[in-house]
Design a protein around this motif. Structure first.
Motif, PDB file in Angstrom:
ATOM      1  N   ALA A  37      12.878  32.205 116.075  1.00  0.00           N
ATOM      2  CA  ALA A  37      11.543  33.007 116.278  1.00  0.00           C
ATOM      3  C   ALA A  37      10.428  32.377 116.387  1.00  0.00           C
ATOM      4  O   ALA A  37       9.524  32.491 117.040  1.00  0.00           O
ATOM      5  N   ALA A  38      10.330  31.613 115.289  1.00  0.00           N
ATOM      6  CA  ALA A  38       9.129  31.075 114.838  1.00  0.00           C
ATOM      7  C   ALA A  38       8.989  29.975 115.852  1.00  0.00           C
ATOM      8  O   ALA A  38       7.766  29.607 116.335  1.00  0.00           O
ATOM      9  N   MET A  39      10.025  29.345 115.937  1.00  0.00           N
ATOM     10  CA  MET A  39       9.832  27.756 116.866  1.00  0.00           C
ATOM     11  C   MET A  39       9.790  28.501 118.433  1.00  0.00           C
ATOM     12  O   MET A  39       9.032  27.684 119.035  1.00  0.00           O
ATOM     13  N   ALA A  40      10.056  29.609 118.767  1.00  0.00           N
ATOM     14  CA  ALA A  40      10.081  30.189 120.193  1.00  0.00           C
ATOM     15  C   ALA A  40       8.521  30.582 120.109  1.00  0.00           C
ATOM     16  O   ALA A  40       7.986  30.309 121.423  1.00  0.00           O
ATOM     17  N   ALA A  41       7.984  31.007 119.301  1.00  0.00           N
ATOM     18  CA  ALA A  41       6.394  31.268 119.213  1.00  0.00           C
ATOM     19  C   ALA A  41       5.616  30.118 119.407  1.00  0.00           C
ATOM     20  O   ALA A  41       4.581  30.101 120.448  1.00  0.00           O
ATOM     21  N   ILE A  42       6.081  29.086 118.622  1.00  0.00           N
ATOM     22  CA  ILE A  42       5.328  27.785 118.774  1.00  0.00           C
ATOM     23  C   ILE A  42       5.597  27.260 120.033  1.00  0.00           C
ATOM     24  O   ILE A  42       4.506  26.784 120.752  1.00  0.00           O
ATOM     25  N   ALA A  46       2.646  26.364 122.825  1.00  0.00           N
ATOM     26  CA  ALA A  46       2.435  25.143 123.321  1.00  0.00           C
ATOM     27  C   ALA A  46       2.522  25.133 124.841  1.00  0.00           C
ATOM     28  O   ALA A  46       1.664  24.309 125.438  1.00  0.00           O
ATOM     29  N   LEU A  47       3.403  25.784 125.524  1.00  0.00           N
ATOM     30  CA  LEU A  47       3.535  25.749 126.802  1.00  0.00           C
ATOM     31  C   LEU A  47       2.425  26.452 127.393  1.00  0.00           C
ATOM     32  O   LEU A  47       1.956  25.946 128.690  1.00  0.00           O
ATOM     33  N   SER A  48       1.732  27.387 126.999  1.00  0.00           N
ATOM     34  CA  SER A  48       0.816  28.205 127.532  1.00  0.00           C
ATOM     35  C   SER A  48      -0.455  27.307 127.519  1.00  0.00           C
ATOM     36  O   SER A  48      -1.242  27.244 128.189  1.00  0.00           O
ATOM     37  N   VAL A  49      -0.686  26.513 126.378  1.00  0.00           N
ATOM     38  CA  VAL A  49      -1.846  25.638 126.441  1.00  0.00           C
ATOM     39  C   VAL A  49      -1.754  24.596 127.252  1.00  0.00           C
ATOM     40  O   VAL A  49      -2.651  24.285 127.969  1.00  0.00           O
ATOM     41  N   VAL A  50      -0.438  23.778 127.322  1.00  0.00           N
ATOM     42  CA  VAL A  50      -0.456  22.625 128.218  1.00  0.00           C
ATOM     43  C   VAL A  50      -0.236  23.030 129.585  1.00  0.00           C
ATOM     44  O   VAL A  50      -1.164  22.322 130.176  1.00  0.00           O
ATOM     45  N   PHE A  51       0.481  23.984 130.199  1.00  0.00           N
ATOM     46  CA  PHE A  51       0.338  24.375 131.351  1.00  0.00           C
ATOM     47  C   PHE A  51      -0.695  25.304 131.846  1.00  0.00           C
ATOM     48  O   PHE A  51      -1.130  25.555 133.008  1.00  0.00           O
ATOM     49  N   GLY A  52      -1.344  25.777 130.801  1.00  0.00           N
ATOM     50  CA  GLY A  52      -2.625  26.907 131.235  1.00  0.00           C
ATOM     51  C   GLY A  52      -3.624  26.531 132.009  1.00  0.00           C
ATOM     52  O   GLY A  52      -4.237  26.805 132.779  1.00  0.00           O
ATOM     53  N   GLY A  54      -1.442  36.194 133.799  1.00  0.00           N
ATOM     54  CA  GLY A  54      -0.171  36.616 133.092  1.00  0.00           C
ATOM     55  C   GLY A  54       0.943  35.849 133.522  1.00  0.00           C
ATOM     56  O   GLY A  54       2.063  35.927 132.564  1.00  0.00           O
ATOM     57  N   ILE A  55       1.092  35.085 134.540  1.00  0.00           N
ATOM     58  CA  ILE A  55       2.057  34.376 134.930  1.00  0.00           C
ATOM     59  C   ILE A  55       2.290  33.356 134.045  1.00  0.00           C
ATOM     60  O   ILE A  55       3.370  32.840 133.619  1.00  0.00           O
ATOM     61  N   ILE A  56       1.210  32.601 133.498  1.00  0.00           N
ATOM     62  CA  ILE A  56       1.444  31.701 132.308  1.00  0.00           C
ATOM     63  C   ILE A  56       2.186  32.175 131.090  1.00  0.00           C
ATOM     64  O   ILE A  56       3.031  31.598 130.551  1.00  0.00           O
ATOM     65  N   LEU A  57       1.827  33.418 130.848  1.00  0.00           N
ATOM     66  CA  LEU A  57       2.438  34.107 129.701  1.00  0.00           C
ATOM     67  C   LEU A  57       3.725  34.282 129.753  1.00  0.00           C
ATOM     68  O   LEU A  57       4.584  34.186 129.275  1.00  0.00           O
ATOM     69  N   LEU A  58       4.234  34.911 131.076  1.00  0.00           N
ATOM     70  CA  LEU A  58       5.603  35.030 131.498  1.00  0.00           C
ATOM     71  C   LEU A  58       6.308  33.891 131.455  1.00  0.00           C
ATOM     72  O   LEU A  58       7.446  33.656 131.048  1.00  0.00           O
ATOM     73  N   PHE A  59       5.810  32.958 132.156  1.00  0.00           N
ATOM     74  CA  PHE A  59       6.679  31.588 132.113  1.00  0.00           C
ATOM     75  C   PHE A  59       6.718  31.163 130.623  1.00  0.00           C
ATOM     76  O   PHE A  59       7.987  30.514 130.185  1.00  0.00           O
ATOM     77  N   ALA A  60       6.073  31.275 129.612  1.00  0.00           N
ATOM     78  CA  ALA A  60       5.980  30.841 128.456  1.00  0.00           C
ATOM     79  C   ALA A  60       7.027  31.421 127.884  1.00  0.00           C
ATOM     80  O   ALA A  60       7.846  30.971 126.932  1.00  0.00           O
ATOM     81  N   ILE A  61       7.037  32.901 127.817  1.00  0.00           N
ATOM     82  CA  ILE A  61       8.108  33.585 127.166  1.00  0.00           C
ATOM     83  C   ILE A  61       9.318  33.470 127.725  1.00  0.00           C
ATOM     84  O   ILE A  61      10.260  33.292 126.999  1.00  0.00           O
TER      85      ILE A  61
END
Length: 114
Positions: free
Chosen positions: A25-30, A34-40, A79-86
């Motif tokens: 869970a912690a690694m999924a959050a990280i 990271a995905l939202s920062v990089v692709f955002g 929100g597409i960024i967040l959905l993609f990251a999740i």
């Protein structure tokens, strides 16, 4: 996907950590962060190039139109960024043999489409 590295603990004992839900869970959050920062940043630039910006023409009142002028060049659909990251981080770190992560991803995608 990464959960199955737990079965390699006989070769390299630190793989044992992949069995613990709190670690995954912690690694999924990280990973999601990271995905939202990089692709955002890329996605925001992409939305600006497509001219998918906030519409500020509000015909309800002059005061509302005045307030919304500050949002004039703000890209929409972040929100597409967040959905993609999740979805990606859940797919990487969740146990694929359980039903709940698949339900979570399906529900997230369905609500994102709405």
């Amino acid at each position: 996907m990464f959960y199955h590295l737990y079965h390699l603990k006989g070769f390299f004992f630190p793989f044992n950590v992949f069995q613990y839900e709190i670690f995954r869970a912690a690694m999924a959050a990280i990973t999601a962060f990271a995905l939202s920062v990089v692709f955002g940043r890329w996605f925001i630039g992409f939305q600006r190039r497509r001219k998918a910006l906030e519409r500020t023409e509000k015909g309800d009142s002059a005061r509302l139109a005045e307030i919304h002028q500050s949002k004039r060049d703000t890209p929409t659909m972040g929100g597409i960024i967040l959905l993609f990251a999740i979805v990606v981080s859940t797919g990487l770190w969740a146990r694929s043999d359980k039903l709940f992560p698949w339900l979570l991803m399906g529900l997230s995608i369905a609500l994102g489409l709405v």
